[in-house]
Enzyme design. Structure first.
Site, PDB file in Angstrom:
ATOM      1  CB  SER A 277      50.845  36.797  38.110  1.00  0.00           C
ATOM      2  OG  SER A 277      51.295  37.003  36.810  1.00  0.00           O
ATOM      3  CG  ASP A 349      34.883  36.375  27.941  1.00  0.00           C
ATOM      4  OD1 ASP A 349      35.715  36.584  27.049  1.00  0.00           O
ATOM      5  OD2 ASP A 349      33.721  36.010  27.714  1.00  0.00           O
ATOM      6  CG  ASP A 352      32.027  38.862  24.436  1.00  0.00           C
ATOM      7  OD1 ASP A 352      32.698  37.965  24.986  1.00  0.00           O
ATOM      8  OD2 ASP A 352      31.253  39.604  25.068  1.00  0.00           O
TER       9      ASP A 352
END
Length: 804
Positions: A277, A349, A352
């Site tokens: 975006s 991130d 995990d």
């Protein structure tokens, strides 16, 4: 009308043929489908042919007026917020019911119920990732912490259900008829599921692939090929920003023992190339009229019905307009009388993986430090159309669900991998948008964002008072360097997330000196930021093009911002094509066709306009070159992620004789030049075949932008060969199946001036003239007037409905 009838009959016929030849489930009974009173014939009418001046919603406390403009955009005027959201639920369902339900079925892992066992593996994966579990935790969070938002969700659901209760068999959306099922009750839980679905769509991780690469390449080579921070980042938050907080100390373990194996099983699906975006806001000092201007264009899959549904929501206190998500309350990207905001994916991130060691085969306990912790079991009953239900037992640890195990994708190895993800932590993203919808200033914006956990987003902001801002918001774990980059040992407490970064320490900026804020999925910050930041998929081209243009521009107008959203400049090509041509040299000087192509490439101005041929030649050549350079990565035999295009180009520019270019098991030492020449020959071969089969290789013809129905097999309800430029990595990021799913530009003067468009239409009915009528406007880089409307305004009204 006769043409619409003919085309829809043709579409249904083709769709049925597809279903029969490539079925996605049991073929529906044909007689009800072609029944003139109840079948698909009844879906041939457009909404302006089915006007209802009054509709009954018994649960409303006051009448609600809905004014539709000429594009079927509803403007809802209600006396209070509960009535407003009930009306929003009713009106959205009236135009997008099947889409709402289909997407939440996908999010819940319930597609097998309607299409059969072809979706079983997908449903299992969805449930094992814990999307439904996350939505359940979201419901618990609302019940304990925010009964007001829960009441609004209930009002929305009541509106949807009142529409469903009034829905005749004939007016049931055509997809229900083809797939042979009926709509079911809407609930607040489904609205939360939709928001979890968006999080899953936008988040990725490469823990498994990086773990394999670390074992294969070693830590030193891994860092060289996959640096956490590029040499010259142009981050979301302006480089050099001084952070005015005391960072929380984070302790990295003295010794880290990663699981020392390579892993063969297939990783989770990742966000596809092209999902991203752009957003930005420019300060009054840089605009012609002295008002801030904000722009947002989220890049997602190009689908029909569109992901977005446009509307205005008005109470006596505020009016807000923009793009909503069918199934969620309020406006997601939009503006009101005082502020405007938009979102891009922050590519952080946020999930995990932990390797779990069970105590025994019964998996009732797992090792954690010096103890054995008890697990819990969640039995997922997946109903399958025409078959017995499938029962899938998922083991849960304190980290989260064990996605991979002996029962799911662990057949090639003994694996037990648990997923830790902020989606599983109980949150209230819905409140963020409800508060933004009525926010007045930067303080309100910050209060709204404090409620947002996942997915991580870059929230751009501008206000009537002249402020511009950017904040990267999500619930971010405080990690030591490289934590979460590799698969971690779940039995080692040192691998735990230690705490979370406070909201006021998330990267953010207000009124920077450069006079603009912007994001395009690039690195969020430079190396000055005191916390570890990592993701594999940061953007490296759109951001530099946008920031470069905004630095140069002055006296900016709305038209300038529209032009920038539709900018086709191919930054990547401009940086590497001259070197590719130089390395190619005279190797093909005797080949006439090669010289024709080279002439087009050398004369190219690097704009990927739809009629240009050079973008096609470059795109094929570059992809062949990239594939040749990293071909040996395919021979590792385990999942890995290849170095990104940006890093590959740095080697081509700066180290053309680097060892990475050498191909093992050959007598020669290959360099970048060898790969460039070989890939050019590959491009010649591919282009010869393309021209023979397809003829004109203009960019629009080659990339074949397609806006696809949510059920891919329903090709008759899709639109292909959309004539438009752009591409992945370009500001106008329109590739074959992805691109700007919504474009908005807003200037915040005394009254906001706004424009918007998306590639679809307001109606979810393929037989309606409002199903895809925005596509030509969008494809040409044009916009619809999106100004706020008054209830009494008569100009441009299609029809009006009163709900009571």
């Amino acid at each position: 009308m006769k043409y619409i009838s003919f085309l829809l009959v043709l579409a249904i016929t083709i769709t049925l043929a597809v279903l029969i030849s490539r079925p996605i489930g049991p073929v529906p009974p044909v007689a009800p489908l072609i029944d003139p009173n109840h079948g698909f014939w009844q879906n041939m009418y457009s909404e302006d042919e089915l006007i209802e001046e009054e509709l009954s919603l018994p649960d409303l406390s006051n009448p609600v007026t809905v004014v539709y403009d000429e594009n079927l955009i509803p403007h809802i005027f209600a006396a209070n917020k509960k009535d407003l959201y009930m009306a929003q639920g009713y009106i959205t369902a009236k135009h997008r019911l099947w889409q709402m339900e289909f997407q939440t079925r996908a999010a819940a892992g319930r597609l097998s119920e309607i299409v059969g066992d072809i979706a079983l593996d997908l449903d299992r994966m969805t449930r094992r990732k814990g999307l439904g579990y996350g939505a359940e935790l979201g419901m618990e969070f609302l019940e304990k912490n925010d009964p007001e938002t829960l009441e609004y969700l209930k009002s929305y659901a009541a509106g949807v259900n009142q529409y469903i209760s009034q829905l005749s068999p004939g007016q049931t959306p055509v997809e229900y008829k083809i797939l042979n099922y009926r709509p079911e009750e809407w609930t607040p839980y489904k609205s939360l599921l939709l928001l979890k679905y968006m999080s899953d769509m936008l988040v990725g991780d490469r823990d498994l692939e990086y773990t394999n690469l670390r074992k294969i390449l070693g830590a030193q080579m891994l860092d060289k090929l996959y640096p956490d921070l590029p040499n010259e980042p142009d981050p979301v938050i302006e480089a050099g920003k001084v952070w005015d907080f005391d960072a929380i100390p984070v302790t990295k373990p003295d010794s880290i023992n990663y699981p020392d194996e390579t892993w063969k099983m297939d990783p989770l699906p990742q966000p596809v190339e092209g999902i991203g975006s752009n957003n930005w806001a420019v300060a009054p000092s840089k605009t012609k009229n002295g008002n801030p201007i904000l722009a947002n264009d989220p890049h997602l899959g190009l689908n029909l019905p569109s992901l977005w549904y446009s509307l205005q929501l008005t109470t006596p206190e505020y009016s807000v307009k923009g793009a909503s998500l069918p199934g969620a309350l309020g406006i997601i990207s939009g503006f009101n009388q005082n502020i405007a905001w938009g979102v891009t994916n922050a590519t952080k991130d946020a999930r995990d993986w932990y390797k779990i060691t069970f105590q025994s085969e019964d998996r009732k306990a797992y090792k954690y430090g010096d103890e054995w912790r008890p697990t819990t079991f969640r039995v997922e009953e997946i109903k399958i159309k025409g078959q017995e239900a499938f029962l899938d037992t998922v083991v849960y640890t304190h980290y989260g669900p064990v996605v991979y195990d002996k029962n799911f994708r662990g057949d090639r190895q003994d694996v037990n991998f648990a997923l830790k993800w902020t989606v599983h932590m109980g949150s209230n993203e819905q409140k963020t948008f409800l508060l933004l919808n009525e926010a007045k200033d930067h303080k309100d914006y910050n209060i709204a964002l404090d409620n947002f956990t996942a997915p991580a987003q870059n929230f751009v902001f501008a206000s009537k008072s002249g402020d511009i801002a950017m904040r990267i918001q999500g619930k971010f774990a405080l990690k030591w360097p490289e934590q979460g980059k590799f698969l971690m040992d779940g039995s080692d407490p040192k691998m735990e997330w230690q705490t979370y970064i406070p909201n006021d320490q998330n990267p953010q900026t207000l009124n920077p000196e450069r006079g603009f804020v912007a994001s395009a999925n690039q690195h969020p910050v430079d190396s000055n930021y005191p916390y570890y930041v990592f993701d594999n998929s940061y953007e490296h081209y759109r951001n530099r093009r946008i920031n470069g243009r905004l630095r140069q521009m002055d006296q900016i107008t709305i038209d300038d911002m529209k032009a920038l959203q539709f900018d086709d400049y191919y930054q990547q090509a401009s940086e590497i094509l001259p070197t590719m041509l130089s390395l190619l040299g005279d190797a093909f000087k005797e080949n006439d066709k090669a010289q024709e192509y080279l002439s087009q490439l050398k004369e190219w101005d690097f704009y990927a306009d739809p009629n240009q041929k050079a973008p096609t030649l470059y795109y094929i050549w570059w992809n062949d070159l990239y594939g040749q350079i990293w071909k040996k990565w395919d021979e590792f035999g385990v999942p890995v992620v290849k170095p990104n295009s940006y890093q590959t180009i740095q080697f081509l520019l700066n180290e053309p004789e680097a060892k990475i270019f050498d191909v093992e098991n050959t007598s020669e030492v290959e360099t970048a030049k060898d790969h460039v020449q070989k890939s050019f020959q590959m491009m010649l071969d591919e282009m010869g075949k393309w021209e023979e089969e397809n003829g004109d290789y203009a960019w629009a013809n080659y990339k074949n932008t397609t806006i696809q129905h949510l059920v891919p097999q329903f090709k008759a309800f899709s639109v292909s060969h959309v004539y438009t430029g752009g591409g992945a990595g370009i500001v106008n990021a329109t590739s074959g199946r992805h691109g700007a799913s919504w474009r908005m530009v807003v200037e915040l003067g005394d009254k906001p001036t706004a424009f918007g468009v998306y590639p679809g239409g307001q109606s979810g009915n393929p037989g309606s003239k409002y199903y895809k009528n925005f596509i030509p406007v969008w494809a040409e880089g044009k916009y619809l007037n999106f100004n706020l409307r008054e209830e009494s305004e008569a100009e441009g009204v299609l029809f009006q409905t009163t709900l009571k």
